[in-house]
Enzyme design. Structure first.
Site, PDB file in Angstrom:
ATOM      1  CD1 TRP A 100      -1.966  -2.255   1.979  1.00  0.00           C
ATOM      2  CD2 TRP A 100      -2.826  -1.534   0.049  1.00  0.00           C
ATOM      3  NE1 TRP A 100      -2.893  -3.182   1.550  1.00  0.00           N
ATOM      4  CE2 TRP A 100      -3.430  -2.771   0.375  1.00  0.00           C
ATOM      5  CE3 TRP A 100      -3.220  -0.894  -1.138  1.00  0.00           C
ATOM      6  CZ2 TRP A 100      -4.407  -3.378  -0.426  1.00  0.00           C
ATOM      7  CZ3 TRP A 100      -4.189  -1.485  -1.944  1.00  0.00           C
ATOM      8  CH2 TRP A 100      -4.769  -2.718  -1.584  1.00  0.00           C
ATOM      9  CG  ASP A 167      -3.074   3.734   4.436  1.00  0.00           C
ATOM     10  OD1 ASP A 167      -4.100   3.493   5.097  1.00  0.00           O
ATOM     11  OD2 ASP A 167      -2.770   3.108   3.390  1.00  0.00           O
ATOM     12  CE  LYS A 191      -8.084  -3.909   3.976  1.00  0.00           C
ATOM     13  NZ  LYS A 191      -7.339  -2.796   3.426  1.00  0.00           N
TER      14      LYS A 191
END
Ligand SMILES: *Cc1c(COP(=O)(O)O)cnc(C)c1O
Length: 355
Positions: A100, A167, A191
């Site tokens: 990511w 993030d 998530k």
């Protein structure tokens, strides 16, 4: 009986939340209408949006501190480019700690210079680099707090004289941090907070408005702030379910209470990974191990079929590792009970007794 759901994302949600959500799809707020068929401008939904934002700031301890919470669309992946669009004038610093981060860097490079201050890419991201400092004068510094695929997690965040952007998609609301240190936090809902389809952004208002480029309305954080996350039709169902999960978290005692449980779950599983002679962990340093996503594998691949049979029979779902790591990944998000982790540990011990 419901499965023990270790899925990395979209992930397990509290069963009480799923019940309330399914009721709201039929009859929301006693309106004799579905949540899915009313105006997002109705007072019933506006109060959902306001409550969701309040709860997010409250959990993070960021109420009345100059921060705004937004519920946007496009996933965390959209934030990779929105962050750069809104903050990158000359040069930004990133750490590259996983897939990511790598994707965030790729998007940012479209807007300006990006320096990779540290990277663990050469080691297939099996550790968190710590031997770097953030130089002064950057437009912002970006990091990923928890690397969902590789199972590593940051415990220390560097000092910066520029906005600190993180993030937190896969560990937001799972542990206490000094959230005031951060200027912008983003997290895809799926998530640890709700269904896919909305992204939480928490931003300190006074760091915005520093770039000279013109920003399209949908990509401009200031536009979304001025319209209270209703510049366009928001993702009403994901926002509603996120609000329910954040309320559930408050009933559990908030982040500090859930963190104790998360620590117990992680301790239980990692102790077994270390003890059981048939398994090994993926992450190089124990201090970098993620409490949300534990990555591990069998030492001897010939045990794969037996082990897969054992955990599947035990009612476990979602244990296969990401293709870039292989092996297994047990995601232990907030809503996963310690009983589910015990079932997994039992399956690992059953394998040991069998072979
Ligand atoms: C899943 C994930 C993403 C991507 O999220 P999308 O909502 O699918 O765009 C980004 N960052 C992290 C840390 C993730 O776990």
């Amino acid at each position: 009986m419901k499965k023990h759901n270790f899925s990395a994302g979209p992930c397990i949600l509290p069963s009480s939340v799923l019940k309330q959500a399914s009721n709201a799809v039929i009859n929301f707020d006693n309106l004799d209408l579905s949540l899915l068929e009313i105006s997002h401008r109705s007072s019933s939904f506006v109060s959902v949006m306001e409550h969701a934002k309040e709860l997010a700031l409250e959990h993070l301890g960021l109420q009345n501190k100059g921060y705004k919470a937004l519920f946007l669309q496009g996933g965390a992946s959209m934030e990779f480019l929105m962050v750069a669009y809104n903050f990158l004038e000359n040069k930004a610093g990133y750490t590259n700690t996983g897939t990511w981060s790598d994707k965030a860097i790729k998007e940012a490079k479209l807007f300006g210079d990006v320096v990779e201050l540290a990277s663990s890419k050469h080691a297939n991201f099996n550790y968190i680099p710590k031997d770097y400092t953030v130089p002064s004068g950057l437009d912002f510094f970006h990091c990923t707090s928890n690397n969902t695929i590789f199972g590593t997690q940051m415990n220390e965040f560097p000092q910066t004289d520029c906005p600190l952007i993180c993030d937190m998609s896969s560990d937001i609301f799972s542990r206490k941090l000094d959230f005031e240190k951060f200027d912008l936090i983003y997290a895809g809902a799926q998530k640890n907070m709700g269904p896919a389809g909305t992204t939480l952004v928490v931003v300190k208002e006074d760091v915005l408005g520093q770039v000279s480029r013109k920003i399209p309305s949908m990509l401009d954080y200031k536009v979304h702030i001025s319209k209270d996350s209703m510049f366009n039709t928001p993702a009403v169902f994901p926002v509603y379910v996120s609000m329910l999960t954040l309320s559930w978290l408050k009933e559990q005692g908030g982040i500090s209470a859930i963190e104790i449980l998360n620590n117990q779950k992680a301790e239980l599983l990692y102790t077994e990974i270390d003890r059981n002679p048939l398994f090994k962990g993926f992450v190089a340093n124990k201090e970098d191990r993620s409490k949300m996503n534990a990555t591990f594998s069998l030492l001897d691949d010939s045990h794969t079929d037996v082990f897969d049979g054992l955990w599947q029979q035990a009612g476990i779902n979602g244990l296969n590792g990401h293709r870039s790591v292989g092996g297994y990944r047990a995601s232990m998000y907030n809503a996963l009970s310690i009983e589910s982790v015990k079932v997994l540990v039992d399956a690992m011990q059953n394998l040991e007794n069998k072979v």
